[in-house]
Design an enzyme around this catalytic site. Structure first.
Site, short mmCIF file in Angstrom:
data_model
loop_
_atom_site.label_atom_id
_atom_site.label_comp_id
_atom_site.label_asym_id
_atom_site.label_seq_id
_atom_site.Cartn_x
_atom_site.Cartn_y
_atom_site.Cartn_z
N ARG A 51 0.52 1.47 -7.73
CA ARG A 51 0.36 0.02 -7.63
C ARG A 51 -0.99 -0.34 -8.25
O ARG A 51 -1.78 0.53 -8.58
CB ARG A 51 0.45 -0.42 -6.17
CG ARG A 51 -0.35 0.50 -5.26
CD ARG A 51 -1.01 -0.15 -4.13
NE ARG A 51 -1.91 -1.20 -4.55
CZ ARG A 51 -3.15 -1.01 -5.01
NH1 ARG A 51 -3.67 0.20 -5.16
NH2 ARG A 51 -3.90 -2.04 -5.35
N GLY A 52 -1.22 -1.67 -8.34
CA GLY A 52 -2.42 -2.12 -9.04
C GLY A 52 -2.04 -2.31 -10.50
O GLY A 52 -1.38 -1.45 -11.10
N ASN A 99 -3.81 -12.79 -8.15
CA ASN A 99 -4.18 -11.52 -7.50
C ASN A 99 -3.48 -11.48 -6.14
O ASN A 99 -2.76 -12.42 -5.78
CB ASN A 99 -5.71 -11.42 -7.36
CG ASN A 99 -6.16 -10.02 -6.97
OD1 ASN A 99 -5.73 -9.03 -7.59
ND2 ASN A 99 -6.99 -9.89 -5.95
N LYS A 100 -3.69 -10.42 -5.42
CA LYS A 100 -3.02 -10.22 -4.13
C LYS A 100 -3.10 -11.45 -3.24
O LYS A 100 -4.14 -12.10 -3.19
CB LYS A 100 -3.67 -9.01 -3.45
CG LYS A 100 -3.14 -8.62 -2.10
CD LYS A 100 -1.64 -8.45 -2.04
CE LYS A 100 -1.13 -7.44 -3.02
NZ LYS A 100 0.35 -7.49 -3.17
N ASP A 125 -4.10 -9.58 -11.38
CA ASP A 125 -2.83 -9.06 -11.91
C ASP A 125 -2.41 -9.76 -13.18
O ASP A 125 -1.64 -9.21 -13.99
CB ASP A 125 -1.73 -9.20 -10.86
CG ASP A 125 -1.89 -8.14 -9.80
OD1 ASP A 125 -2.73 -8.34 -8.90
OD2 ASP A 125 -1.22 -7.10 -9.89
N ARG A 127 8.56 -4.99 -11.20
CA ARG A 127 7.68 -5.97 -10.53
C ARG A 127 7.32 -7.06 -11.55
O ARG A 127 7.03 -6.73 -12.70
CB ARG A 127 6.39 -5.30 -10.00
CG ARG A 127 6.64 -4.31 -8.87
CD ARG A 127 5.34 -3.86 -8.22
NE ARG A 127 4.81 -4.87 -7.32
CZ ARG A 127 3.62 -4.77 -6.73
NH1 ARG A 127 2.83 -3.74 -6.96
NH2 ARG A 127 3.21 -5.73 -5.90
N GLN A 182 -3.56 -2.93 1.72
CA GLN A 182 -4.20 -2.15 0.65
C GLN A 182 -5.71 -2.04 0.86
O GLN A 182 -6.33 -1.06 0.46
CB GLN A 182 -3.91 -2.80 -0.72
CG GLN A 182 -2.49 -2.65 -1.22
CD GLN A 182 -1.62 -3.81 -0.81
OE1 GLN A 182 -1.85 -4.46 0.20
NE2 GLN A 182 -0.58 -4.09 -1.60
O1 MRU Z 1 0.72 -5.30 -4.78
P1 MRU Z 1 -0.40 -4.50 -5.39
O2 MRU Z 1 -1.02 -3.55 -4.42
O3 MRU Z 1 0.01 -3.85 -6.68
O4 MRU Z 1 -1.51 -5.58 -5.75
C1 MRU Z 1 -2.66 -5.15 -6.41
C2 MRU Z 1 -3.68 -6.20 -6.60
O5 MRU Z 1 -3.49 -7.34 -6.27
C3 MRU Z 1 -4.92 -5.79 -7.33
O6 MRU Z 1 -6.01 -6.53 -6.88
C4 MRU Z 1 -4.74 -6.03 -8.84
O7 MRU Z 1 -3.58 -5.40 -9.29
C5 MRU Z 1 -5.89 -5.57 -9.63
S1 MRU Z 1 -6.00 -3.82 -9.71
C6 MRU Z 1 -7.27 -3.38 -10.70
#
Ligand code: MRU
Length: 374
Positions: free
Chosen positions: A75-76, A276-277, A266, A118, A225
């Site tokens: 993820r990320g 972002n998250k 993201d 995703r 996370q």
């Molecule tokens: O759902 P996730 O865990 O993939 O979400 C990740 C995030 O929101 C991170 O902050 C983002 O991908 C940046 S990672 C360098």
């Protein structure tokens, strides 16, 4: 900042289903790595098991890769892009002896399949587009040769990501001074990339430069996370970290305990609106109210200049069980209605600066971003 700043030892390995690989330079666990030639395999540090279990999962089919992305084993945004690039190589392993026409059709089919894992992180589509472009440029070669070139391209995407993370760390660390406390949301560390991360790379670099910093990590409901991954990474690096529930950020800011917020992203639209998250937008609003700089750290592969602003960013909706039954414990009544967007969009006007591998965009605007990325 008077909070306790205890240093922790690296988290012990408790269980393994496959060998985990340590980075030889940093002695840290690798988020992902490839073994073998074009018929090789993708190894992922399974992030759904962290921090209790440090174990790798091995992807040998494109379905394995799709599933690993979907369920957040990997993820990320940048890490998803790298994993998908290797996923293309895996998906084509049985087509090495096909005709070039068939092989190229298969490239498009597999890329489209992985693209459906995703929707929000643009790095996924960016990496898949790169893979497709390489394949189609090689029309004059055999399928086997194109496949080998695709592995080389996936390796390049991984290596470039590592380089970008280091550069983001170097640029971003200039924003941090000794004694600062930083709030971060979700996980934008090494676990979210092939390198040292984005937001966390800034902190790793500042610490490496000898700056005495402290981090507050939002736990990041519903999948935690921040609690599971960000605190674990910071512990591994010996950087003092304090975990807070998401709902505590306002109070912690009001108490004057946070001097800067740094998150990852993201997808960043042409005007600087940044997805972002879920919860990041709220943190940005709080930061502005309390007069705290809110910064985003992301590689240029996270920008989507085809979108003039953040309103067009697709927001992933995830299963209601993540909210009602996270980690196996039911915390809400059966059949309750749930809304579970995985991301939100922070408007550019709330963002003090965006740090990329090229430098720092202060007060991001469409023009400033265009010039920065040109
Ligand atoms: O759902 P996730 O865990 O993939 O979400 C990740 C995030 O929101 C991170 O902050 C983002 O991908 C940046 S990672 C360098």
């Amino acid at each position: 900042m008077a909070l306790p700043t205890k240093k922790f030892p690296a988290f012990p390995r408790t269980e393994q289903i496959a060998p985990v690989e340590m980075n030889r330079v940093t002695s840290l666990y690798k988020t992902l790595f490839w073994t073998g030639n074009s018929n090789g395999q993708l190894h992922l540090l399974d992030q759904t098991q962290l921090p209790q279990h440090i174990e790798n999962t091995i992807c040998t089919t494109v379905e394995d890769v799709w599933n690993a992305i979907k369920v957040l084993k990997v993820r990320g945004a940048p890490a998803i892009g790298v994993a998908a690039a290797y996923g293309v190589v895996i998906g084509l392993q049985e087509s090495r002896n096909a005709s070039v026409d068939e092989f190229l059709r298969e490239v498009d089919r597999i890329a489209a399949y992985l693209a459906a894992s995703r929707p929000t992180a643009v790095n996924l589509f960016w990496a898949l587009d790169r893979m497709k472009a390489v394949a189609w440029k090689c029309e004059a070669f055999t399928a086997t040769e194109i496949h080998d070139r695709l592995l080389a391209e996936a390796r390049s995407i991984e290596l470039e990501d590592q380089t970008m993370c280091s550069a983001i760390g170097r640029h971003g660390s200039t924003l941090l001074k000794a004694g600062m406390s930083i709030l971060t949301h979700c996980n934008a560390g090494g676990l979210a990339t092939a390198g040292d991360g984005t937001a966390l790379a800034v902190m790793f670099q500042a610490a490496a430069d000898g700056k005495d910093i402290h981090v507050f990590a939002d736990e990041t409901r519903p999948l935690l996370q921040g609690a599971r991954l960000t605190t674990w990474e910071l512990q591994q690096r010996g950087i003092p970290v304090t975990l807070i529930c998401d709902s505590m950020a306002a109070q912690v800011m009001k108490e004057g305990r946070i001097q800067i917020v740094i998150t990852g992203a993201d997808r960043i639209a042409a005007n600087g609106d940044a997805a972002n998250k879920i919860g990041t937008y709220g943190v940005a609003v709080l930061a502005q109210y309390h007069g705290i700089p809110f910064c985003v750290a992301a590689p240029s592969s996270t920008f989507d200049l085809s979108l003039p602003d953040g309103s067009g960013i697709p927001i992933e909706q995830r299963a209601s069980e993540e909210v009602t039954c996270g980690f196996g414990t039911r915390t809400a009544p059966e059949n309750i209605s749930v809304y579970n967007p995985a991301f939100d969009v922070t408007p550019a006007e709330l963002i003090t600066a965006i740090v990329t591998e090229r430098g720092i965009i202060r007060s991001p605007t469409t023009q400033a971003i265009r010039e920065h990325l040109a």
